[in-house]
Design a protein around this motif. Structure first.
Motif, PDB file in Angstrom:
ATOM      1  N   GLU A  85       0.811  -1.219   0.000  1.00  0.00           N
ATOM      2  CA  GLU A  85       0.000   0.000   0.000  1.00  0.00           C
ATOM      3  C   GLU A  85       0.846   1.271   0.000  1.00  0.00           C
ATOM      4  O   GLU A  85       0.413   2.302  -0.510  1.00  0.00           O
ATOM      5  N   TRP A  86       2.067   1.214   0.541  1.00  0.00           N
ATOM      6  CA  TRP A  86       2.880   2.437   0.576  1.00  0.00           C
ATOM      7  C   TRP A  86       3.431   2.816  -0.809  1.00  0.00           C
ATOM      8  O   TRP A  86       3.996   3.883  -0.982  1.00  0.00           O
ATOM      9  N   GLU A  90       2.873   4.800  -7.107  1.00  0.00           N
ATOM     10  CA  GLU A  90       3.809   4.290  -8.103  1.00  0.00           C
ATOM     11  C   GLU A  90       3.191   3.123  -8.884  1.00  0.00           C
ATOM     12  O   GLU A  90       3.379   3.011 -10.101  1.00  0.00           O
ATOM     13  N   ILE A  91       2.481   2.249  -8.179  1.00  0.00           N
ATOM     14  CA  ILE A  91       1.831   1.117  -8.842  1.00  0.00           C
ATOM     15  C   ILE A  91       0.841   1.634  -9.881  1.00  0.00           C
ATOM     16  O   ILE A  91       0.817   1.181 -11.034  1.00  0.00           O
ATOM     17  N   ASN A  92       0.018   2.594  -9.488  1.00  0.00           N
ATOM     18  CA  ASN A  92      -0.961   3.162 -10.405  1.00  0.00           C
ATOM     19  C   ASN A  92      -0.282   3.843 -11.589  1.00  0.00           C
ATOM     20  O   ASN A  92      -0.724   3.699 -12.735  1.00  0.00           O
ATOM     21  N   ALA A 124      12.900  -2.809  -5.834  1.00  0.00           N
ATOM     22  CA  ALA A 124      13.713  -2.810  -4.613  1.00  0.00           C
ATOM     23  C   ALA A 124      12.887  -2.550  -3.360  1.00  0.00           C
ATOM     24  O   ALA A 124      13.192  -3.090  -2.293  1.00  0.00           O
ATOM     25  N   ASP A 125      11.832  -1.750  -3.454  1.00  0.00           N
ATOM     26  CA  ASP A 125      11.053  -1.386  -2.280  1.00  0.00           C
ATOM     27  C   ASP A 125       9.813  -2.247  -2.077  1.00  0.00           C
ATOM     28  O   ASP A 125       9.018  -1.985  -1.175  1.00  0.00           O
ATOM     29  N   ARG A 171       1.368  -5.632   4.050  1.00  0.00           N
ATOM     30  CA  ARG A 171       0.413  -4.573   3.704  1.00  0.00           C
ATOM     31  C   ARG A 171       0.092  -4.541   2.200  1.00  0.00           C
ATOM     32  O   ARG A 171       0.248  -3.520   1.529  1.00  0.00           O
ATOM     33  N   PRO A 172      -0.406  -5.665   1.660  1.00  0.00           N
ATOM     34  CA  PRO A 172      -0.726  -5.677   0.229  1.00  0.00           C
ATOM     35  C   PRO A 172      -1.925  -4.789  -0.078  1.00  0.00           C
ATOM     36  O   PRO A 172      -2.812  -4.609   0.747  1.00  0.00           O
ATOM     37  N   ILE A 173      -1.913  -4.251  -1.276  1.00  0.00           N
ATOM     38  CA  ILE A 173      -3.031  -3.439  -1.740  1.00  0.00           C
ATOM     39  C   ILE A 173      -3.788  -4.233  -2.792  1.00  0.00           C
ATOM     40  O   ILE A 173      -3.219  -5.116  -3.439  1.00  0.00           O
ATOM     41  N   ALA A 174      -5.064  -3.948  -2.963  1.00  0.00           N
ATOM     42  CA  ALA A 174      -5.886  -4.700  -3.906  1.00  0.00           C
ATOM     43  C   ALA A 174      -6.703  -3.752  -4.772  1.00  0.00           C
ATOM     44  O   ALA A 174      -6.961  -2.608  -4.402  1.00  0.00           O
TER      45      ALA A 174
END
Length: 201
Positions: A85-86, A90-92, A124-125, A171-174
């Motif tokens: 989630e942090w 960046e994922i988006n 890396a993160d 803390r995975p995001i979905a």
């Protein structure tokens, strides 16, 4: 009273939105690949799950033919990075349709690190990464399901509890419907009941 939707008479984009709003939450495979020309690619996929336990195989679906799919077909390697989630922004951002010659790592500012077994770099993160070699692909309509055999797993020591990944630290995001995302929320624990222990038996 239920409202009925017929996929044969509902416009494709509308039924897609219905599917992605009801099949929730969906874990995200943040897939890194490298092109034949050496350009690193990074893209999120919310059609993702484990396909087989032994051998360990994971799968993700590419809707349409995108850079990462061509990369996987050409190099037969990819990495599934856990999407925490942090790193939501960046994922988006890596879902942007950058041209093939542009690396999402560089355009978005995502730090990369070398993988242990495959050529594509890891994020890396990200707290966990599954390095994969292509097992097979399956074409279904406008989509391609990619199956990858996990040949190496790397998990950040700080998210392990007694040697096991701890969900409250990962803390995975979905992905949900529309532009919605979901975070972990409350976690409960409930053991499965064996038939031999079923009440009344």
């Amino acid at each position: 009273m239920r409202v009925d939707f017929d996929p044969r008479s509902t416009a494709g984009p509308d039924f897609y939105r219905l599917l992605t709003a009801t099949v929730v939450p969906r874990p995200i495979a943040w897939v890194s690949t490298v092109s034949a020309a050496g350009v690193d690619n990074l893209a999120p996929h919310s059609f993702f799950t484990v396909a087989c336990a032994s051998p360990p195989i994971v799968q993700f679906t590419s809707v349409g033919r995108k850079d990462h799919l061509r990369n996987v077909e050409q190099t037969r390697e990819f990495v599934v990075n856990l999407a925490p989630e942090w790193l939501q922004r960046e994922i988006n951002a890596t879902a942007t349709d950058f041209p093939p010659e542009v690396s999402e790592f560089d355009a978005v500012g995502v730090r990369r690190e070398p993988s242990a077994v495959v050529t594509p770099p890891r994020v890396a993160d990200s707290p966990a990464a599954l390095e994969c070699r292509l097992h097979s692909t399956l074409c279904l309509g406008d989509s391609t399901v990619v199956f990858g055999e996990v040949v190496h797993a790397a998990v950040e020591e700080s998210v392990l509890a007694q040697g096991h990944p701890e969900i409250s630290l990962l803390r995975p995001i979905a992905r949900l419907g529309k532009d919605e995302w979901g975070t972990l929320g409350e976690v409960t624990s409930l053991r499965r009941i064996r038939y031999a222990d079923w009440p009344g038996e």
